[in-house]
Design an enzyme around this catalytic site. Structure first.
Site, short mmCIF file in Angstrom:
data_model
loop_
_atom_site.label_atom_id
_atom_site.label_comp_id
_atom_site.label_asym_id
_atom_site.label_seq_id
_atom_site.Cartn_x
_atom_site.Cartn_y
_atom_site.Cartn_z
N ALA B 95 0.71 -1.19 0.08
CA ALA B 95 0.11 -0.14 -0.07
C ALA B 95 0.86 1.26 0.26
O ALA B 95 0.55 2.39 -0.53
CB ALA B 95 -0.97 -0.10 1.30
N LYS B 96 2.11 1.03 0.33
CA LYS B 96 2.95 2.46 0.40
C LYS B 96 2.40 3.58 1.23
O LYS B 96 2.67 4.69 0.65
CB LYS B 96 3.58 2.52 -1.03
#
Lengths: 280, 280
Positions: B95-96
């Site tokens: 998802a960073k």
């Protein structure tokens, strides 16, 4: 929306206020919780009560994702409500995304096409090919994190670092300078926290014309007049965000009225600054 | 899942393969498109066909968000399917994310509680208070971007930079070194791209014991044996991700069979390496 249209809205409303819609179910008035979609109902009431005093609204996606699919639906209803009822507002998805090229394209599609936001915040760590897919969208804006308003900003963003172009500069300055060379960099704006108003002078040397999204005025201790003194340009070039101070001004039945009162206070401060700057 | 349990799974399956579930509707077999939830059906078939050859699955959230609420539902069904049917798999939400403290808490809640992933990828740019809320979750893991596999990695991650601790180091090294001092840093893993195998020796000097999530083997040109030679530790310490090479091995009716064949090839390469390393 173009930056010229945004500037026109600022002149019309005498405001460069952005309202952050960071909605936490534990903080909103409890009488809303019986409704089918409390988050959307809360946002709708806040937007209806403040839309003439603000030029921009910024839902932070974290607060919606935390409620899973229901939260995502609330986010979609919120952006649709704004786009249908107040198309002159500049909408920001505060999502802080960024990934390798083809993946960033998917995020850009999600926020610019599926949800139809005017802009999205993006983290710079992964560099050029992680940001350019966002920049490819016409009349959409990519708001790159430069210098954020939290204490962790000093962990990496202010590290002294060397590049070919800037031999001695802090990392956030390298980010600003480097990003100017990316394709469609005209679609860039930057996040710059208000907690360090004097930084704005240095920042304006690198990006004189860009809009800056400024969190940290109020709750986080930043001072509006100081930020404007160092950061305002001929197109204003600033969007000052306020979240909690406005949306949680009251958690009772009068929450929308109290939110308007807080937004009005900020708008009036802004009007004084704008009148002084643009009176000639 | 603890890292000890992950190591046990690696020994049991003789594999440290992570399958990236980056599902693009334009690339999956067209016969799936008539189903109610093609993305989930695709993932389910891929997982069923490969679960004994891989220890980890990694959906990249961008590919789900791009389809709005429908995509978010597909993501939720996918993680639920894994948790219910294959609880020994290590799940990664790629998802960073990363935001100021209270906002990062909402993301952590979204991925660790609402979706119940074992881990999530996080960007380091905003520093300590943007990452620690993720680290607070017991037996959950935060996979911090250090050195990514894309070309933009060289824009900022490898800039020479100075900190009190490391006077002359590249930014990703500062990130590794600094993050070791954060509260609950034992819950950290790191993303290190395979495209620069020789970097792993330097990285192991700073984080000898941490698990590294390694994208970029195969499609992006990284070499498995080289990465292992420089990066493997006594607990293996590596999760090698492969996305497109496995999931898009065929886009016809045989897609799951072909995906299994590709995963088997990688598992067999890994088994040779593990047998050589742990034979004594």
């Amino acid at each position: 929306m173009t930056t010229q249209q945004l500037f026109e809205q600022i002149q019309l409303k005498k405001s460069f206020l952005c309202v952050g819609l960071d909605v936490d179910l534990t903080k909103i008035p409890q009488h809303l919780l019986v409704l089918e979609d409390p988050i959307f109902e809360f946002n709708k009431a806040i937007i209806d009560a403040t839309h003439d005093l603000a030029v921009s609204y910024k839902p932070n996606t974290a607060f919606y994702e935390a409620y899973g699919i229901k939260g995502w639906i609330s986010l979609q209803k919120t952006i649709n409500y704004i786009n249908e009822n107040y198309p002159d507002l500049f909408t920001i998805a505060d999502a802080k995304r960024g990934d390798i090229g083809n993946t960033s394209s998917m995020y850009a599609k999600a926020f610019f096409e599926d949800l139809n936001f005017d802009s999205v915040t993006v983290a710079p760590y992964m560099g050029k090919d992680s940001v350019e897919p966002f920049l490819a969208f016409e009349n959409k804006h990519t708001i790159l994190l430069a210098l954020t308003s939290n204490t962790g900003a000093f962990d990496f963003q202010t590290l002294q670092s060397k590049s070919e172009k800037l031999l001695e500069a802090e990392l956030y300055q390298q980010v600003l300078e480097t990003s100017k060379n990316w394709t469609n960099s005209k679609n860039l704006m930057y996040v710059v926290g208000a907690t360090k108003a004097t930084y704005f002078s240095e920042i304006r040397k690198i990006v004189p014309d860009s809009f800056l999204l400024v969190p940290g005025v109020g709750a986080q201790g930043g001072n509006l007049a100081e930020v404007c003194a160092h950061g305002m340009n001929d197109q204003v070039g600033l969007l000052i965000n306020s979240s909690r101070a406005i949306i949680y001004a009251s958690n009772d039945f009068d929450f929308a009225v109290k939110a308007r009162a807080e937004a009005l206070k900020m708008q009036q401060e802004m009007q004084v600054i704008l009148d002084a700057k643009f009176s000639n």
